[in-house]
Design an enzyme around this catalytic site. Structure first.
Site, short mmCIF file in Angstrom:
data_model
loop_
_atom_site.label_atom_id
_atom_site.label_comp_id
_atom_site.label_asym_id
_atom_site.label_seq_id
_atom_site.Cartn_x
_atom_site.Cartn_y
_atom_site.Cartn_z
N VAL A 30 0.84 -1.20 0.00
CA VAL A 30 0.00 0.00 0.00
C VAL A 30 0.88 1.25 0.00
CG1 VAL A 30 -1.81 1.28 1.20
CG2 VAL A 30 -1.84 -1.22 1.20
N LYS A 31 0.67 2.07 -1.01
CA LYS A 31 1.47 3.28 -1.19
C LYS A 31 0.76 4.45 -0.51
CE LYS A 31 4.13 5.19 -5.08
NZ LYS A 31 4.17 5.20 -6.56
N VAL A 32 1.42 5.06 0.47
CA VAL A 32 0.81 6.08 1.33
C VAL A 32 1.61 7.37 1.25
CG1 VAL A 32 0.11 6.63 3.69
CG2 VAL A 32 0.05 4.25 2.90
#
Length: 217
Positions: free
Chosen positions: A86-88
């Site tokens: 998951v890219k945050v």
């Protein structure tokens, strides 16, 4: 150093994978839109296809900027496939979300990092990867690779386990310099990866070998 390709284009992913050097993929909403991928179902299916093509991490970016929204999106993305990371974004609620994801066994890539201080916060929160954008830093007349080196040194000194993922790569020289700086991962366009193959002396040498081979027939 691991090689990720920064694209949502399936043909480019296949070409990089066929080289035998591909370790993963990074994407973002801009790259998805560039390929005409729109709508929740289409995006989900596209991520699933990429994950089935590549045996490695596939970064999928959340669109929310509030803690609850990031968590909700991140859980859905992580459920698509075991390869999803998951890219945050590097924002206050993003750091809170990275800590939550870490505590709940979901891997993360902290994106839009432009300083060592930001990288320290991402590592403290438990990010799997941190992505300094070296090309954009270069655009501001600073040295992006120098930031990669600084982050690598800090992580080694402090014993942080977060991997440094050099992003916003513009050319083959960026890749070489990031390798020298100790980056764990480099995510690049296909053109930059293929650019590593090229050297005029290689072309000249091959032409000479082929000519000599013909003269021996």
């Amino acid at each position: 150093m691991k090689f990720f390709i920064d694209t949502a284009n399936l043909a480019q992913i296949k070409e990089a994978n066929d080289l035998g050097i591909l370790d993963g993929v990074t994407t973002n909403p801009t790259l998805m839109a560039k390929e005409g991928i729109k709508g929740h179902d289409a995006i989900t299916n596209h991520y699933k296809t990429i994950c089935e093509m590549v045996d490695g991490p596939v970064s999928a970016e959340v669109l929310g900027i509030e803690f609850e929204d990031i968590i909700e999106e991140g859980k859905k993305l992580a459920a698509i496939h075991k390869n999803i990371v998951v890219k945050v974004p590097m924002i206050k609620d993003g750091i809170k979300a990275i800590k939550w994801f870490t505590d709940n066994g979901i891997r993360t890539n902290c994106t839009l990092v432009f300083s060592a201080g930001q990288a320290i916060l991402a590592a403290k929160a438990g990010a799997t990867f941190v992505s300094p954008f070296i090309g954009r830093i270069d655009d501001g007349s600073w040295d992006g690779v120098q930031l990669v080196e600084q982050i690598v040194n800090i992580y080694n000194t402090q014993g942080f386990m977060t991997e440094v993922l050099a992003a916003s790569i513009r050319n083959p020289l960026h890749i070489v310099r990031c390798a020298e700086a100790g980056a764990d991962v480099c995510t690049c366009p296909l053109s930059s990866i293929l650019g590593l193959l090229k050297h005029p002396l290689t072309d000249l040498g091959l032409a000479q070998f082929l000519n000599d081979a013909k003269s021996m027939q």
